[in-house]
Structure formats: structure tokens, C-alpha cells
Design a protein around this motif. Structure first.
Motif, PDB file in Angstrom:
ATOM      1  N   ALA A 131       0.520  -1.139  -0.065  1.00 44.64           N
ATOM      2  CA  ALA A 131      -0.035  -0.309   0.088  1.00 44.64           C
ATOM      3  C   ALA A 131       0.899   1.489  -0.189  1.00 44.64           C
ATOM      4  O   ALA A 131       0.623   2.519  -0.852  1.00 44.64           O
ATOM      5  N   ARG A 132       2.033   1.096   0.578  1.00 47.26           N
ATOM      6  CA  ARG A 132       2.689   2.512   0.351  1.00 47.26           C
ATOM      7  C   ARG A 132       3.036   2.752  -0.658  1.00 47.26           C
ATOM      8  O   ARG A 132       4.107   4.074  -1.035  1.00 47.26           O
ATOM      9  N   GLN A 133       4.362   1.655  -1.698  1.00 50.15           N
ATOM     10  CA  GLN A 133       4.479   1.856  -2.299  1.00 50.15           C
ATOM     11  C   GLN A 133       3.355   2.465  -3.164  1.00 50.15           C
ATOM     12  O   GLN A 133       3.602   2.704  -4.728  1.00 50.15           O
ATOM     13  N   THR A 134       2.480   2.153  -3.419  1.00 47.21           N
ATOM     14  CA  THR A 134       1.592   1.795  -4.193  1.00 47.21           C
ATOM     15  C   THR A 134       0.367   3.249  -3.925  1.00 47.21           C
ATOM     16  O   THR A 134      -0.125   4.033  -5.654  1.00 47.21           O
ATOM     17  N   GLY A 135       0.493   3.709  -3.092  1.00 57.39           N
ATOM     18  CA  GLY A 135      -0.527   5.329  -2.831  1.00 57.39           C
ATOM     19  C   GLY A 135      -1.804   4.609  -2.464  1.00 57.39           C
ATOM     20  O   GLY A 135      -2.956   4.935  -2.676  1.00 57.39           O
ATOM     21  N   LEU A 136      -2.031   3.178  -2.981  1.00 58.43           N
ATOM     22  CA  LEU A 136      -3.263   2.606  -2.460  1.00 58.43           C
ATOM     23  C   LEU A 136      -3.506   2.245  -0.548  1.00 58.43           C
ATOM     24  O   LEU A 136      -2.791   2.228   0.091  1.00 58.43           O
ATOM     25  N   SER A 137      -4.400   1.821  -0.322  1.00 61.32           N
ATOM     26  CA  SER A 137      -5.116   1.677   0.968  1.00 61.32           C
ATOM     27  C   SER A 137      -4.534   0.517   1.482  1.00 61.32           C
ATOM     28  O   SER A 137      -4.793  -0.373   0.072  1.00 61.32           O
ATOM     29  N   GLU A 138      -4.658  -0.263   2.487  1.00 65.25           N
ATOM     30  CA  GLU A 138      -4.139  -1.633   2.994  1.00 65.25           C
ATOM     31  C   GLU A 138      -4.945  -2.538   2.137  1.00 65.25           C
ATOM     32  O   GLU A 138      -5.169  -3.338   1.697  1.00 65.25           O
ATOM     33  N   THR A 139      -6.255  -1.516   2.873  1.00 63.24           N
ATOM     34  CA  THR A 139      -7.610  -3.054   1.735  1.00 63.24           C
ATOM     35  C   THR A 139      -8.241  -2.631   0.590  1.00 63.24           C
ATOM     36  O   THR A 139      -8.096  -4.273  -0.196  1.00 63.24           O
ATOM     37  N   GLU A 140      -7.689  -1.853  -0.441  1.00 61.93           N
ATOM     38  CA  GLU A 140      -7.485  -1.908  -1.701  1.00 61.93           C
ATOM     39  C   GLU A 140      -6.448  -2.993  -2.528  1.00 61.93           C
ATOM     40  O   GLU A 140      -6.221  -3.242  -3.974  1.00 61.93           O
ATOM     41  N   VAL A 141      -5.422  -2.445  -1.109  1.00 58.90           N
ATOM     42  CA  VAL A 141      -4.281  -3.711  -2.172  1.00 58.90           C
ATOM     43  C   VAL A 141      -4.486  -4.946  -1.895  1.00 58.90           C
ATOM     44  O   VAL A 141      -4.878  -5.548  -2.532  1.00 58.90           O
ATOM     45  N   GLU A 142      -5.370  -5.422  -0.714  1.00 57.44           N
ATOM     46  CA  GLU A 142      -5.635  -6.935  -0.360  1.00 57.44           C
ATOM     47  C   GLU A 142      -6.949  -6.561  -0.772  1.00 57.44           C
ATOM     48  O   GLU A 142      -6.559  -8.182  -1.863  1.00 57.44           O
ATOM     49  N   SER A 143      -8.129  -6.372  -1.511  1.00 56.41           N
ATOM     50  CA  SER A 143      -9.208  -6.563  -2.296  1.00 56.41           C
ATOM     51  C   SER A 143      -8.334  -6.767  -4.044  1.00 56.41           C
ATOM     52  O   SER A 143      -8.968  -7.738  -5.091  1.00 56.41           O
ATOM     53  N   GLY A 144      -7.503  -5.837  -4.432  1.00 55.13           N
ATOM     54  CA  GLY A 144      -6.865  -5.861  -5.503  1.00 55.13           C
ATOM     55  C   GLY A 144      -5.853  -7.408  -5.937  1.00 55.13           C
ATOM     56  O   GLY A 144      -6.257  -7.758  -6.811  1.00 55.13           O
ATOM     57  N   ILE A 145      -4.944  -7.944  -4.797  1.00 52.16           N
ATOM     58  CA  ILE A 145      -5.130  -9.325  -4.839  1.00 52.16           C
ATOM     59  C   ILE A 145      -5.632 -10.502  -4.698  1.00 52.16           C
ATOM     60  O   ILE A 145      -5.678 -11.551  -6.032  1.00 52.16           O
ATOM     61  N   GLU A 146      -6.988 -10.326  -4.212  1.00 45.94           N
ATOM     62  CA  GLU A 146      -7.582 -10.861  -3.931  1.00 45.94           C
ATOM     63  C   GLU A 146      -8.556 -11.900  -5.304  1.00 45.94           C
ATOM     64  O   GLU A 146      -8.832 -12.531  -6.071  1.00 45.94           O
TER      65      GLU A 146
END
Length: 162
Positions: free
Chosen positions: A23-38
């Protein structure tokens, strides 16, 4: 770079990074990263996670071979069917339809050169559509899946000058 592509690039570079770091590297929220990976996993974009192993540093015998394979197709059999048959063997690590002088590139693994050679001659070569196999044994790996193996001994061969 779009977030999906950026996330994929980061996962390819290090799939063990935490969602917080991603999330820190992409500027996305942690929730957005987790849902993106899912979503990437659910859509079949990300098919799995694997370690890059330097077999040179493992005590057990391990042999890798790269097999060039030519096939002759008929009306009933296409590349997909041949690929499905070959992919089922556990010795086959990767299988690709390629352009050029041969049809398929196959990476195989075994415990010895004899194991790999027997696998190719007894399981792959007898497939009716197979017309030719050429096996190359991997002698040394310097880079695998983007990871360089830099801790190799220096080449101790003597150079010969005329």
C-alpha cells in the motif's frame, strides 16, 4: 502505471511483502491492496506463489533439463491437446508453445541426468505426435525469474592465448 499493473510488478519482485508495504509503495490503501490481490487471484491472473531456489546451494542432487520438442499435428489433434497431456507429468515444470525451429519448450526436473533422460525417452518421445526431442541439461544458473545468483565462484579456467 495503473494500480493493477503496479501491484503485479511489486508481487513479481517480492510476493512476500505485506499489504501494508505494498500500500505504501502504490499509494493505495491496505484494503485496496488486499482486495486487488484477491481479485487478481480470483481472475486467474496470479496463479500461485513460489520461491526461487538456487539448487547449487542444496545438498540433494537436482537436475534441470530444457527440452525442445517438435510435433506433427493431424486433423484430430492440436497443440492444446498435446500440451494438456505433457503438462500432467510432475517432472514438467514449464511448458510453452514457441515460435522458431521447434514447437514446444519444456523445462523438466529430476534427481539425476539419467532420470531426466529416461523421462524424455520413455514418456515424452513415445507420444504419437512427437517427431523430435532435443534435451539440454542446465549446467549452471546465473539468473532465475529476475533474481541474480551473484555468489558464484570465480571462473578458475586458464585463458589460452595464441
Amino acid at each position: 502505471m495503473e494500480p493493477k499493473r503496479e501491484l503485479l510488478e511489486l508481487l513479481l519482485s517480492n510476493a512476500r511483502e505485506s499489504p501494508t508495504d505494498l500500500a505504501r509503495q502504490t499509494g493505495l490503501s491496505e484494503t485496496e491492496v488486499e482486495s486487488g490481490i484477491e481479485k487478481l487471484e480470483a481472475d486467474g491472473v496470479v496463479r500461485g506463489y513460489q520461491a526461487v531456489v538456487d539448487w547449487h546451494n542444496v545438498d540433494d542432487e537436482h537436475v534441470q533439463g530444457e527440452v525442445e520438442l517438435n510435433v506433427e499435428l493431424d486433423r484430430e489433434t492440436g497443440y492444446e491437446e498435446i500440451a494438456r497431456r505433457i503438462a500432467k507429468f510432475p517432472q514438467v515444470v514449464s511448458l510453452r508453445l514457441v515460435s522458431g525451429d521447434y514447437d514446444f519448450a519444456i523445462d523438466v526436473e529430476g534427481n539425476s541426468m539419467h532420470d531426466v533422460s529416461n523421462f524424455v525417452s520413455e514418456q515424452i518421445a513415445p507420444i504419437p505426435e512427437v517427431t523430435q526431442t532435443v534435451t539440454h541439461f542446465v549446467m549452471e544458473t546465473y539468473k532465475e525469474r529476475g533474481i541474480e545468483f551473484e555468489d558464484r565462484d570465480e571462473d578458475d579456467r586458464l585463458s589460452i592465448s595464441p
